[in-house]
Design a protein around this motif. Structure first.
Motif, PDB file in Angstrom:
ATOM      1  N   SER A   8      32.668  45.260  47.296  1.00  0.00           N
ATOM      2  CA  SER A   8      31.868  44.819  46.141  1.00  0.00           C
ATOM      3  C   SER A   8      31.278  43.441  46.386  1.00  0.00           C
ATOM      4  O   SER A   8      30.145  43.163  45.997  1.00  0.00           O
ATOM      5  CB  SER A   8      32.732  44.779  44.883  1.00  0.00           C
ATOM      6  OG  SER A   8      33.138  46.065  44.542  1.00  0.00           O
ATOM      7  N   ASP A  60      27.685  50.655  43.426  1.00  0.00           N
ATOM      8  CA  ASP A  60      29.077  50.227  43.559  1.00  0.00           C
ATOM      9  C   ASP A  60      29.994  51.240  42.879  1.00  0.00           C
ATOM     10  O   ASP A  60      30.134  51.237  41.662  1.00  0.00           O
ATOM     11  CB  ASP A  60      29.265  48.834  42.954  1.00  0.00           C
ATOM     12  CG  ASP A  60      30.606  48.230  43.324  1.00  0.00           C
ATOM     13  OD1 ASP A  60      31.429  48.942  43.938  1.00  0.00           O
ATOM     14  OD2 ASP A  60      30.828  47.049  43.006  1.00  0.00           O
ATOM     15  N   GLU A  61      30.608  52.085  43.676  1.00  0.00           N
ATOM     16  CA  GLU A  61      31.520  53.124  43.168  1.00  0.00           C
ATOM     17  C   GLU A  61      30.967  53.815  41.926  1.00  0.00           C
ATOM     18  O   GLU A  61      31.652  53.870  40.897  1.00  0.00           O
ATOM     19  CB  GLU A  61      32.884  52.491  42.839  1.00  0.00           C
ATOM     20  CG  GLU A  61      33.363  51.600  43.945  1.00  0.00           C
ATOM     21  CD  GLU A  61      34.835  51.797  44.296  1.00  0.00           C
ATOM     22  OE1 GLU A  61      35.427  52.771  43.793  1.00  0.00           O
ATOM     23  OE2 GLU A  61      35.346  51.019  45.092  1.00  0.00           O
TER      24      GLU A  61
HETATM   25 MG   LIG Z   1      34.967  46.896  44.156  1.00  0.00          MG
END
Ligand SMILES: [Mg+2]
Ligand SMILES: Nc1ncnc2c1ncn2[C@@H]1O[C@H](COP(=O)(O)OP(=O)(O)O)[C@@H](O)[C@H]1O
Lengths: 358, 580
Positions: A43, A164-165
């Motif tokens: 991240s 991000d995910e």
């Molecule tokens: Mg993360």
């Protein structure tokens, strides 16, 4: 052309080095995944590309424009980068409707009102959410919110899509469908994409290339096939799929083959291991499904004993004890507990120098 | 999820490119906000500090640096007296406020005392009334010629008590401060994990054992925090020491500053400056101590409810004794004081010797609505509270956004500056601003207008407003602004278009709290009001001294009414949260 170039990017938080000299080039329209366990710096890397975190040092450019260069003191703020970022939390603004959420980036770009309408419609159609335009985010399911977040990002046609995910808050069934859908969408829009996940299935099925990260560094960069078949180190071998590790002493290394002696005197012969000295210690990584129960292929035979068996539907998972070590084996054969011979192929086995002291 | 084919080539970003925006806007705004905040806070302090080190009034030429003011202060015959009185008063009133606040919080929060809901609300009422008004009420009811004092005198024949002593003053101040202790303790008393008490119960502890070995120790952080808070408020309190100590010549730090800096015909500026600096340092140290203690204790002090209520302690036969205690405290500590003001506002003369009906009159009211100074003070006060409250809310929101919602370099330091006014007594804010206006000609336009009051009121209540906005800001996920930033919004646009909408309830609370405080405030205005810029507080202060008790009481009742109506309306209409 929107090529992303990272060179020796570092981000420290006090003592913690969250991102450690990461270098990576993502080609135009390529889909690259940053894959690694939680806390490995994915991240932070993504936020640095987006401009939300100022890296400590290094270089970053997108589409030929330098966004960060510690030597020249260049740092372009996130709002001037024209990149798109979809958050794990979706980050939809709760006080704006779906339509207002998607309109916001266009308002910032001073797009004419009727053009805005057209673009919003197009973006919502792309994610199949046209009929929800007047809802508030709290009135949507997780999967719907995720698609709105994507529409809000794609609506202004950013140079690069950063994710991000994005699927991690969806339930398993939905995640599978969303994955397929996302891949189609990326191909269709043809946008350079950097995707962050800790889920190897997502990474393997979506990516053109995968960068496996560990402790802030890129452990291996390659196509899904390369990463799976030829892991660069034991960490990658273990993190992608599962692997059985055999550590022992190198008896011989010649003409592209290596003979390893295990602690209980059994030996394994495999391809590879170039440059490893006789007498040094080496580790082999073998996938559970590549081990043949009962021998049967060219390769080494190991003697073991089945200690546990679990039926997984269509296949069996056995735990076999070999020289005091537990080995996972996957096969269709239904075997009883007791002595068994394991055939290790000569190929498809990754060879690494053994990690020092343990 | 069938995929359709859309022509959306990535290369076509041209027409959707970001407009060339002005990259200096964010830094300019950020430095501008911070500078404004710094100036606002520093402007009153620096002149006072400077004045304390020079040998003549700050506006005179030929100044020389000197320490003689401090020597004079220490050598002054009244200094010892002032110091001793102040410390004794602050100590006694803090002890009283802590004991009463703790007992009431435990009774209301943790026991089955009758009417606990009513008391839970009613005990907070005094928080909405200024100390100046409370002081007047105390004098009217319990002073040497007070209404209740007179009654008791009739019964017993002798002077039953003397309010105009340090213990008397401390009781009045302590009971006025107790609601703050109550507020902090009740918040943590009702939030306590019932499991802790259950565990003690299972271990065989009786209800009182639990109270003393579990409940009260858990309240310790709230007690420590409110102890320092109340001690500081007592140190900087002006009205009660002035009205209750002044008539008999008792002098305290604040009344000393008031007399020397405001009333004295020949003022010793240096001495006043030195005394002010000493007070400032003492309070700063106390606030720093409080911050340090609070750092670990914050979670105990937070206000906000928990779903599961702890089981209430059964008082048994003591139930009605506890009820009597609460009722007496409420009736004589709050009710009588307010009632006294109301009675005085509607009578020409208030004495137990004369039947009330004979003295009833509207005169006080017709007087305050016809006499220009009174009318002006009412209009000014409302204007300051409304406009100042709105401006203050905007300014506080900007500072809070910069502190909690940016990556600006000096945001931590800015937070410290914004919270520092907690350590500056109101009277010093006024004194310092008075010096600043005198010194800086370009501020001349503000002089003698209500705008200077608006500025210093905002400065004085920066920390209070900040406390209403900051927690909400911190609760909003970072991703919401990060999403706006990547979409192309700079910090300022993000604040305006995304965050402002999300913190609207907190802004309303902030406005409500500022409004109430601005209506109540008087000490900061003492040095600054001029003909034309009077406020209700200063008018009460000066006209009381001139013996206009009736109209002043009417004005005090009006102030209470304004606040009460405002509180009820904002609570009902806008669901605004004020105190919990
Ligand atoms: Mg993360
Ligand atoms: N704001 C921060 N302050 C301090 N440490 C941080 C901060 N953000 C991330 N980290 C640390 O940096 C490391 C990488 O975090 P992150 O990039 O969020 O990991 P990932 O996304 O791979 O799970 C972690 O050890 C985390 O604790």
């Amino acid at each position: 052309m929107a090529e992303v170039v990272l060179r020796d990017l570092v981000r420290r938080y006090g003592e913690v080095v969250a991102v450690d000299r990461v270098s990576l080039t993502v080609a135009d329209r390529e889909f690259v995944t940053l894959l690694g366990p939680s806390g490995c710096g994915k991240s932070t890397t993504l936020a640095a590309i987006a401009g939300l975190e100022r890296p400590t040092s290094g270089f970053l450019a997108v589409g030929g424009e330098t966004f960060f260069d510690s030597r020249k003191q260049v740092f372009v703020e996130a709002e001037h980068r024209n990149l798109g970022l979809v958050f794990q939390s979706y980050a939809l603004w709760p006080h704006k409707t779906v339509q207002e959420n998607v309109a916001f980036p266009l308002q910032l770009r001073r797009i004419a009102r009727n053009k805005q309408k057209e673009l919003i419609h197009e973006a919502l159609a792309l994610v199949e959410m046209e009929s929800f335009a007047d809802r508030y985010p709290s009135q949507l399911s997780g999967g719907q919110q995720q698609r709105v977040a994507l529409a809000r990002t794609l609506v202004y046609k950013p140079k690069v899509l950063l994710l991000d995910e994005p699927l991690s808050n969806l339930d398993a069934k939905l995640r599978d469908r969303a994955r397929t859908w996302l891949r189609h969408l990326q191909r269709e829009v043809g946008i350079t994409t950097i995707y962050v996940t800790h889920d190897q299935t997502e990474a393997l099925s979506l990516s053109d290339r995968i960068a496996v990260m560990s402790k802030g560094r890129i452990a291996q960069l390659g196509t899904p096939h390369e990463i799976y078949e030829r892991p660069a180190d034991p960490f990658v071998a273990d993190f992608i799929g599962t692997s059985n590790f055999f550590t022992g002493e190198v008896m011989e290394q010649a003409s592209g083959r290596l003979v390893l002696r295990l602690a209980d005197e059994q030996t394994i012969t495999v391809e590879g291991g170039d440059g490893m000295a006789r007498g040094s210690r080496a580790t082999l990584a073998v996938r559970p499904e590549r081990i043949h129960v009962g021998g049967g292929t060219a390769g080494s035979l190991l003697k073991g004993r089945i200690t546990e068996r679990a039926y997984m539907g269509a296949r069996w998972l056995y735990t076999v004890e070999v020289g005091g070590q537990a080995v996972r084996v996957e096969t269709e054969a239904d075997l009883a507990s007791g002595e068994v011979a394991l055939g290790l192929p000569e190929r498809d086995v990754a060879v690494f120098p053994a990690p020092a002291a343990g | 999820m069938a995929t359709k084919i859309h022509a959306a080539p990535a290369a076509s970003t041209g027409d959707l490119a970001l407009p060339r925006s002005w990259r200096w806007r964010d830094p300019l705004l950020q430095y501008g906000i911070a500078l404004a905040c710094l100036l606002l806070v520093a402007a009153p302090i620096l002149p006072i500090v400077y004045q304390s080190f020079i040998d003549r009034p700050i506006y005179e030429d030929g100044q020389a640096l000197t320490l003689v003011n401090y020597a004079n202060l220490v050598g002054a015959p009244e200094f010892r007296e002032v110091l001793g009185n102040t410390l004794l008063f602050a100590f006694l009133s803090t002890v009283i406020s802590q004991v009463v606040g703790l007992v009431t919080a435990i009774l209301v929060g943790r026991t089955d005392v009758p009417w606990r809901r009513f008391f839970g609300d009613a005990l907070l009422w005094t928080l909405f009334v200024s100390h100046l008004v409370l002081a007047l009420g105390w004098v009217i009811m319990y002073g040497p010629s007070g209404y209740i004092t007179g009654y008791v005198m009739q019964l017993t024949g002798g002077q039953p008590w003397n309010l105009y002593t340090i213990p008397g003053l401390s009781i009045a101040a302590g009971l006025s401060l107790a609601p703050l202790t109550y507020l902090y303790c009740i918040a943590s008393a009702t939030q306590q994990d019932p499991a802790l008490e259950e565990a003690a119960r299972v271990a065989g502890a009786g209800p009182f054992r639990i109270l003393f070995s579990v409940t009260i120790p858990l309240l310790r952080p709230a007690l420590v925090y409110s102890t320092i808070l109340n001690f500081v408020i007592a140190l900087e309190m002006l009205a009660m020491p002035l009205f209750l100590g002044g008539p008999v010549g008792l002098r305290f730090f604040t009344t000393f500053l008031y007399e020397q800096g405001f009333e004295a015909p020949v003022k010793d500026y240096g001495l006043v400056g030195a005394a002010a600096v000493v007070l400032l340092i003492v309070i700063t140290l106390l606030v720093l101590l409080q911050n340090r203690l609070l750092r670990n204790a914050q979670r105990f002090v937070t206000v906000g409810g928990k779903a599961s209520r702890p089981r209430l302690l059964r008082l048994g036969r003591l139930r009605w004794a506890a009820f009597a205690f609460l009722l007496l405290y409420f009736v004589f500590g709050t009710g009588a004081v307010i009632l006294g003001l109301v009675l005085r506002a509607f009578t020409s003369f208030l004495s137990p010797l004369v039947p009330l009906v004979d003295t009833l009159t509207w005169d006080n009211w017709t007087f305050i609505f016809s006499y220009p100074v009174y009318v002006r003070s009412i209009v000014n006060t409302l204007e300051i509270a409304l406009v100042g409250g709105a401006l203050g809310t905007v300014f506080i929101a900007l500072v809070a956004l910069l502190v909690h919602r940016s990556r600006w370099r000096w945001r931590r330091q800015l937070e410290f500056v914004a919270l520092y006014p907690r350590a500056i007594p109101g009277i010093l804010v006024g004194l310092g601003a008075f010096y600043a206006v005198t010194l800086m000609p370009f501020l001349g336009g503000l002089r003698n207008t209500i705008w200077i009051l608006v500025l210093i009121y905002i400065m004085r209540y920066l920390p209070t407003g900040f406390g209403a906005v900051a927690p909400t800001l911190m609760q909003i996920g970072q991703d919401l602004d990060r999403a706006a930033r990547t979409a192309g919004a700079d910090w300022w646009t993000t604040c305006r278009r995304i965050l402002a909408g999300l913190i609207r309830p907190a802004l309303l609370s902030c406005f409500a709290i500022l409004f109430i405080h601005f209506i109540k405030e008087y000490s900061a205005a003492v040095f600054l009001y001029a003909p034309g810029s009077e406020v209700m507080g200063t008018v009460m202060l000066s006209f009381w001294a001139q013996g206009e008790a009736g109209p002043v009481a009417a004005l005090a009742v009006l102030q209470i009414l304004v606040v009460a109506v405002f509180v009820v309306v904002t609570r009902k209409l806008f669901k605004v949260k004020i105190y919990g």
